[in-house]
Motif scaffolding. Structure first.
Motif, PDB file in Angstrom:
ATOM      1  N   LEU A  16       0.823  -1.363  -0.001  1.00 22.49           N
ATOM      2  CA  LEU A  16      -0.143  -0.071   0.159  1.00 22.49           C
ATOM      3  C   LEU A  16       0.884   1.173   0.123  1.00 22.49           C
ATOM      4  O   LEU A  16       0.572   2.275  -0.530  1.00 22.49           O
ATOM      5  N   LEU A  17       1.859   1.213   0.959  1.00 27.19           N
ATOM      6  CA  LEU A  17       2.687   2.363   0.816  1.00 27.19           C
ATOM      7  C   LEU A  17       3.458   2.583  -0.581  1.00 27.19           C
ATOM      8  O   LEU A  17       3.494   3.874  -1.157  1.00 27.19           O
ATOM      9  N   GLY A 111      -9.757   9.266   4.568  1.00 27.04           N
ATOM     10  CA  GLY A 111     -10.643   8.619   3.238  1.00 27.04           C
ATOM     11  C   GLY A 111     -11.575   9.699   2.683  1.00 27.04           C
ATOM     12  O   GLY A 111     -11.335   9.568   1.323  1.00 27.04           O
ATOM     13  N   ILE A 112     -12.077  10.737   3.708  1.00 32.55           N
ATOM     14  CA  ILE A 112     -12.663  11.735   2.641  1.00 32.55           C
ATOM     15  C   ILE A 112     -11.706  12.356   1.796  1.00 32.55           C
ATOM     16  O   ILE A 112     -12.064  12.821   0.595  1.00 32.55           O
ATOM     17  N   ARG A 113     -10.662  12.863   2.333  1.00 34.51           N
ATOM     18  CA  ARG A 113      -9.488  13.518   1.603  1.00 34.51           C
ATOM     19  C   ARG A 113      -9.215  12.773   0.273  1.00 34.51           C
ATOM     20  O   ARG A 113      -8.967  13.328  -0.688  1.00 34.51           O
ATOM     21  N   MET A 114      -8.964  11.370   0.642  1.00 32.44           N
ATOM     22  CA  MET A 114      -8.459  10.638  -0.720  1.00 32.44           C
ATOM     23  C   MET A 114      -9.681  10.804  -1.815  1.00 32.44           C
ATOM     24  O   MET A 114      -9.427  10.570  -2.890  1.00 32.44           O
ATOM     25  N   GLN A 234      -6.730   4.679  -5.297  1.00 32.54           N
ATOM     26  CA  GLN A 234      -6.846   5.334  -4.135  1.00 32.54           C
ATOM     27  C   GLN A 234      -8.235   5.390  -3.671  1.00 32.54           C
ATOM     28  O   GLN A 234      -8.697   5.317  -2.575  1.00 32.54           O
ATOM     29  N   HIS A 235      -9.114   5.280  -4.675  1.00 35.05           N
ATOM     30  CA  HIS A 235     -10.707   5.304  -4.275  1.00 35.05           C
ATOM     31  C   HIS A 235     -11.041   4.113  -3.485  1.00 35.05           C
ATOM     32  O   HIS A 235     -11.642   3.873  -2.626  1.00 35.05           O
ATOM     33  N   TRP A 236     -10.623   2.884  -3.990  1.00 36.12           N
ATOM     34  CA  TRP A 236     -11.002   1.629  -3.356  1.00 36.12           C
ATOM     35  C   TRP A 236     -10.286   1.576  -2.179  1.00 36.12           C
ATOM     36  O   TRP A 236     -10.792   1.079  -1.075  1.00 36.12           O
ATOM     37  N   VAL A 241     -10.244   1.906   3.771  1.00 40.50           N
ATOM     38  CA  VAL A 241     -10.183   2.667   5.349  1.00 40.50           C
ATOM     39  C   VAL A 241     -11.617   2.844   6.029  1.00 40.50           C
ATOM     40  O   VAL A 241     -11.641   2.671   7.358  1.00 40.50           O
ATOM     41  N   PHE A 242     -12.771   3.313   5.330  1.00 42.22           N
ATOM     42  CA  PHE A 242     -13.781   3.532   5.980  1.00 42.22           C
ATOM     43  C   PHE A 242     -14.331   2.163   6.507  1.00 42.22           C
ATOM     44  O   PHE A 242     -14.924   2.303   7.780  1.00 42.22           O
TER      45      PHE A 242
END
Length: 256
Positions: A16-17, A111-114, A234-236, A241-242
């Motif tokens: 992920l990083l 997550g919202i920021r992403m 990034q959306h997935w 994260v949510f």
């Protein structure tokens, strides 16, 4: 078994990083707590070791390409390092349930920021002759302090806050923002590890297994990531994260 889990989840976080940059590190603490079995007190410094190492490795090519604003990184670090110690001190007086719920709230914000993906660029530091330090410094200090506080409190690098602050608030170009952010994360992570170590008994074998596999996997994934649609990824990741944030809240409120 614990070592095996540290290797497996360290590799997962490393992927992920490598694919997403610093944002992937936000899952390091949940992985260490829920999968590896550490408590928050132990998971935070281990997470910071992983984040610091991965960020240092990622910063090297940015430094060679001169995609770093050293003075701005210094201002953020100067404000952030004392805040990191303050965050660690605050966290030491909070129950684990409070830290977990705070971490879950921060995951939702990240997550919202992403998902927002804003392309706007600020102008606070811009001038026709380069960076306007008279306007830039007063805005950089509180941003650096906020990031340092989160680093000490929750064991996150804060890249999901640093890059928007540099780009959207200060007007730094994205390539420079990424390189500068990595340096800031290295400095804050080192301070965070030091602030959490006194009196703490860490299983260094587990920490090393997690850190080495995460760093190695991030390097491999970083090369593969250039061929992938990172925006969709990034959306997935934001949805993941949510989901994990919801699990942390349910587990902390109803199951503990």
């Amino acid at each position: 078994m614990t070592i095996t889990l540290a290797l497996v989840f360290g590799g997962f976080i490393g992927v992920l990083l490598g694919l997403l940059g610093g944002g992937g590190s936000i899952l390091a603490v949940p992985a260490l707590v829920y999968a590896v079995g550490l408590d928050m007190e132990q998971a935070i410094p281990v997470s910071l070791i992983v984040i610091g190492l991965a960020s240092a490795v990622g910063a090297l090519p940015k430094i060679r390409a001169r995609q770093v604003e050293w003075r701005l990184a210094g201002i953020f670090a100067a404000a952030g390092i004392p805040a990191t110690f303050a965050g660690a001190a605050i966290g030491s007086h909070l129950p684990q349930s409070a830290l977990l719920l705070g971490f879950a709230a921060m995951m939702v914000i990240a997550g919202i920021r992403m998902l927002s993906g804003s392309e706007r660029t600020g102008t606070a530091c811009k001038s026709s002759e380069g960076i306007n330090w008279r306007r830039c410094i007063p805005r950089s200090i509180p941003a650096g302090f906020a990031v340092g506080l989160l680093t000490g409190l929750f064991g996150v690098g804060g890249g999901f806050l640093i890059i928007p602050a540099l780009v959207l608030m200060l007007g730094v170009t994205m390539p420079i923002a990424v390189g500068t952010s990595l340096l800031i994360i290295v400095a804050n992570s080192a301070a965070g590890v030091i602030s959490h170590l006194p009196g703490l008994d860490i299983n260094w074998t587990v920490a090393a297994a997690f850190a080495v596999t995460a760093t190695t996997a991030s390097l491999v994934a970083g090369h593969l990531g250039t061929r992938m649609n990172t925006a969709r990824l990034q959306h997935w990741f934001a949805y993941l994260v949510f989901t994990i944030a919801a699990f942390v809240i349910i587990d902390t409120v109803f199951l503990r």
